[in-house]
Design a protein around this motif. Structure first.
Motif, PDB file in Angstrom:
ATOM      1  N   GLN A 195       0.939   9.615  -5.356  1.00 52.88           N
ATOM      2  CA  GLN A 195       1.231  11.038  -5.133  1.00 52.88           C
ATOM      3  C   GLN A 195       2.086  11.614  -6.256  1.00 52.88           C
ATOM      4  O   GLN A 195       1.879  12.754  -6.681  1.00 52.88           O
ATOM      5  CB  GLN A 195       1.828  11.289  -3.757  1.00 52.88           C
ATOM      6  CG  GLN A 195       3.134  10.628  -3.472  1.00 52.88           C
ATOM      7  CD  GLN A 195       3.608  10.857  -2.055  1.00 52.88           C
ATOM      8  OE1 GLN A 195       4.227  11.861  -1.788  1.00 52.88           O
ATOM      9  NE2 GLN A 195       3.351   9.919  -1.162  1.00 52.88           N
TER      10      GLN A 195
ATOM     11  N   ARG B 289       0.836  -1.201   0.000  1.00 54.94           N
ATOM     12  CA  ARG B 289       0.000   0.000   0.000  1.00 54.94           C
ATOM     13  C   ARG B 289       0.874   1.256   0.000  1.00 54.94           C
ATOM     14  O   ARG B 289       0.542   2.244  -0.633  1.00 54.94           O
ATOM     15  CB  ARG B 289      -0.943   0.021   1.211  1.00 54.94           C
ATOM     16  CG  ARG B 289      -1.926  -1.124   1.320  1.00 54.94           C
ATOM     17  CD  ARG B 289      -2.947  -1.248   0.165  1.00 54.94           C
ATOM     18  NE  ARG B 289      -2.351  -1.602  -1.091  1.00 54.94           N
ATOM     19  CZ  ARG B 289      -2.532  -0.967  -2.269  1.00 54.94           C
ATOM     20  NH1 ARG B 289      -3.299   0.061  -2.381  1.00 54.94           N
ATOM     21  NH2 ARG B 289      -1.933  -1.380  -3.370  1.00 54.94           N
ATOM     22  N   MET B 290       1.988   1.235   0.719  1.00 55.26           N
ATOM     23  CA  MET B 290       2.901   2.384   0.749  1.00 55.26           C
ATOM     24  C   MET B 290       3.466   2.653  -0.644  1.00 55.26           C
ATOM     25  O   MET B 290       3.479   3.794  -1.105  1.00 55.26           O
ATOM     26  CB  MET B 290       4.031   2.146   1.750  1.00 55.26           C
ATOM     27  CG  MET B 290       4.974   3.329   1.877  1.00 55.26           C
ATOM     28  SD  MET B 290       6.368   2.997   2.989  1.00 55.26           S
ATOM     29  CE  MET B 290       7.400   1.969   1.924  1.00 55.26           C
TER      30      MET B 290
ATOM     31  N   ILE C 229      11.054   1.539  -4.910  1.00 54.68           N
ATOM     32  CA  ILE C 229       9.642   1.679  -5.284  1.00 54.68           C
ATOM     33  C   ILE C 229       9.411   1.050  -6.654  1.00 54.68           C
ATOM     34  O   ILE C 229       8.492   0.254  -6.848  1.00 54.68           O
ATOM     35  CB  ILE C 229       9.213   3.161  -5.283  1.00 54.68           C
ATOM     36  CG1 ILE C 229       9.356   3.768  -3.884  1.00 54.68           C
ATOM     37  CG2 ILE C 229       7.797   3.334  -5.821  1.00 54.68           C
ATOM     38  CD1 ILE C 229       8.598   3.073  -2.792  1.00 54.68           C
TER      39      ILE C 229
ATOM     40  N   ALA D 174       4.080   4.243   6.500  1.00 51.18           N
ATOM     41  CA  ALA D 174       5.510   4.009   6.758  1.00 51.18           C
ATOM     42  C   ALA D 174       5.780   3.944   8.260  1.00 51.18           C
ATOM     43  O   ALA D 174       6.536   3.080   8.728  1.00 51.18           O
ATOM     44  CB  ALA D 174       6.345   5.105   6.104  1.00 51.18           C
TER      45      ALA D 174
ATOM     46  N   GLY E  44      11.537   3.650   0.951  1.00 50.53           N
ATOM     47  CA  GLY E  44      10.898   4.603   0.055  1.00 50.53           C
ATOM     48  C   GLY E  44      11.833   5.219  -0.963  1.00 50.53           C
ATOM     49  O   GLY E  44      11.521   6.261  -1.513  1.00 50.53           O
TER      50      GLY E  44
ATOM     51  N   LEU F 230       0.804   4.192  -2.797  1.00 53.25           N
ATOM     52  CA  LEU F 230       0.505   5.584  -2.461  1.00 53.25           C
ATOM     53  C   LEU F 230       1.643   6.527  -2.843  1.00 53.25           C
ATOM     54  O   LEU F 230       1.388   7.670  -3.235  1.00 53.25           O
ATOM     55  CB  LEU F 230       0.156   5.711  -0.978  1.00 53.25           C
ATOM     56  CG  LEU F 230      -1.170   5.063  -0.574  1.00 53.25           C
ATOM     57  CD1 LEU F 230      -1.373   5.166   0.933  1.00 53.25           C
ATOM     58  CD2 LEU F 230      -2.352   5.665  -1.324  1.00 53.25           C
ATOM     59  N   ILE F 231       2.877   6.084  -2.742  1.00 48.20           N
ATOM     60  CA  ILE F 231       3.990   6.911  -3.228  1.00 48.20           C
ATOM     61  C   ILE F 231       3.833   7.116  -4.731  1.00 48.20           C
ATOM     62  O   ILE F 231       3.969   8.233  -5.245  1.00 48.20           O
ATOM     63  CB  ILE F 231       5.357   6.272  -2.883  1.00 48.20           C
ATOM     64  CG1 ILE F 231       5.609   6.343  -1.381  1.00 48.20           C
ATOM     65  CG2 ILE F 231       6.488   6.967  -3.660  1.00 48.20           C
ATOM     66  CD1 ILE F 231       6.823   5.548  -0.906  1.00 48.20           C
TER      67      ILE F 231
ATOM     68  N   ARG G 190       0.228  12.023   0.532  1.00 43.64           N
ATOM     69  CA  ARG G 190       1.551  12.059   1.166  1.00 43.64           C
ATOM     70  C   ARG G 190       1.432  11.751   2.661  1.00 43.64           C
ATOM     71  O   ARG G 190       2.234  11.002   3.215  1.00 43.64           O
ATOM     72  CB  ARG G 190       2.192  13.432   0.946  1.00 43.64           C
ATOM     73  CG  ARG G 190       3.632  13.498   1.425  1.00 43.64           C
ATOM     74  CD  ARG G 190       4.302  14.813   1.058  1.00 43.64           C
ATOM     75  NE  ARG G 190       4.503  14.837  -0.383  1.00 43.64           N
ATOM     76  CZ  ARG G 190       4.315  15.921  -1.152  1.00 43.64           C
ATOM     77  NH1 ARG G 190       3.926  17.049  -0.629  1.00 43.64           N
ATOM     78  NH2 ARG G 190       4.525  15.871  -2.440  1.00 43.64           N
TER      79      ARG G 190
ATOM     80  N   THR H 194       0.802   8.057   3.126  1.00 39.51           N
ATOM     81  CA  THR H 194       2.051   7.324   2.938  1.00 39.51           C
ATOM     82  C   THR H 194       2.887   7.365   4.209  1.00 39.51           C
ATOM     83  O   THR H 194       3.425   6.344   4.651  1.00 39.51           O
ATOM     84  CB  THR H 194       2.850   7.918   1.756  1.00 39.51           C
ATOM     85  OG1 THR H 194       2.024   7.925   0.600  1.00 39.51           O
ATOM     86  CG2 THR H 194       4.107   7.133   1.482  1.00 39.51           C
ATOM     87  N   ASP H 195       2.979   8.532   4.810  1.00 42.30           N
ATOM     88  CA  ASP H 195       3.759   8.692   6.036  1.00 42.30           C
ATOM     89  C   ASP H 195       3.162   7.858   7.167  1.00 42.30           C
ATOM     90  O   ASP H 195       3.888   7.198   7.918  1.00 42.30           O
ATOM     91  CB  ASP H 195       3.818  10.171   6.423  1.00 42.30           C
ATOM     92  CG  ASP H 195       4.770  10.429   7.561  1.00 42.30           C
ATOM     93  OD1 ASP H 195       5.951  10.037   7.454  1.00 42.30           O
ATOM     94  OD2 ASP H 195       4.346  11.036   8.566  1.00 42.30           O
TER      95      ASP H 195
ATOM     96  N   GLN I 154      -8.227   5.760   5.279  1.00 44.00           N
ATOM     97  CA  GLN I 154      -7.596   6.171   4.023  1.00 44.00           C
ATOM     98  C   GLN I 154      -8.496   5.857   2.833  1.00 44.00           C
ATOM     99  O   GLN I 154      -8.640   6.681   1.918  1.00 44.00           O
ATOM    100  CB  GLN I 154      -6.247   5.475   3.845  1.00 44.00           C
ATOM    101  CG  GLN I 154      -5.202   5.956   4.817  1.00 44.00           C
ATOM    102  CD  GLN I 154      -3.867   5.273   4.628  1.00 44.00           C
ATOM    103  OE1 GLN I 154      -3.713   4.371   3.802  1.00 44.00           O
ATOM    104  NE2 GLN I 154      -2.887   5.692   5.404  1.00 44.00           N
TER     105      GLN I 154
END
Length: 174
Positions: free
Chosen positions: A41, A33-34, A95, A78, A90, A37-38, A71, A74-75, A150
């Motif tokens: 963005q 998922r991270m 990625i 993480a 990241g 999402l990176i 963003r 994502t944070d 989210q």
């Protein structure tokens, strides 16, 4: 570290009361998922810079708050990975190496072209978030709750996109 070596991705500890195997599975789901999402963005910012045509300014201005929100998501993911004993990776190459989807293909393009493609991006992101929720229900309700919040925002952003491409008959333009 050589390019072929990977850094350690699980620390010696996890959240109290959580089994190591559950933590590993949760971290893997959250990592996916991270990465998504990176990618999202960056894609949103790419569209922001390259969208042209009628309604340009409305779409241009709609995207920046989405970038900031994604963003933050994502944070949050993480930091949850780190809390569970994982190592959130990241860096750009990490990625790209972990992506399972094709890169966004539209460069400079009309509002309708970008938003039709962005709708597809959101469909993939939202479906995969929902799939992760199903697995997290058994593994880690805290992570599940995080993704539920989210997903509500991500689905709303897709609704914003679809509102721009919906025809007068109520059908989505393809």
């Amino acid at each position: 570290m050589h390019k072929s070596e990977k850094p350690e991705t699980l620390a010696e500890f996890t959240a109290p009361g959580m089994k190591s195997e559950s933590a590993k599975e949760t971290i893997a789901l959250l990592d996916n998922r991270m990465v998504a999402l990176i990618d999202l963005q960056l894609t949103l910012k790419h569209i922001h810079w390259n969208v042209v045509g009628p309604n340009f300014i409305g779409v241009h201005e709609m995207l920046d708050p989405q970038v900031e929100s994604v963003r933050e998501m994502t944070d949050t993911i993480a930091e949850r990975i780190a809390t569970l004993g994982g190592v959130p990776l990241g860096t750009p190459q990490s990625i790209v190496d972990r992506r399972s989807w094709q890169d966004y293909s539209v460069g400079r393009g009309l509002v309708t072209e970008h938003l039709a493609e962005l709708d597809k991006v959101y469909s993939g992101i939202n479906k995969d978030h929902r799939d992760a929720l199903n697995a997290l229900a058994e593994l880690d309700p805290v992570s599940e709750d995080m993704l539920i919040g989210q997903l509500a925002e991500l689905e709303q952003y897709q609704w914003f996109v679809r509102a721009h491409i919906e025809s007068a008959t109520g059908e989505l333009k393809s």
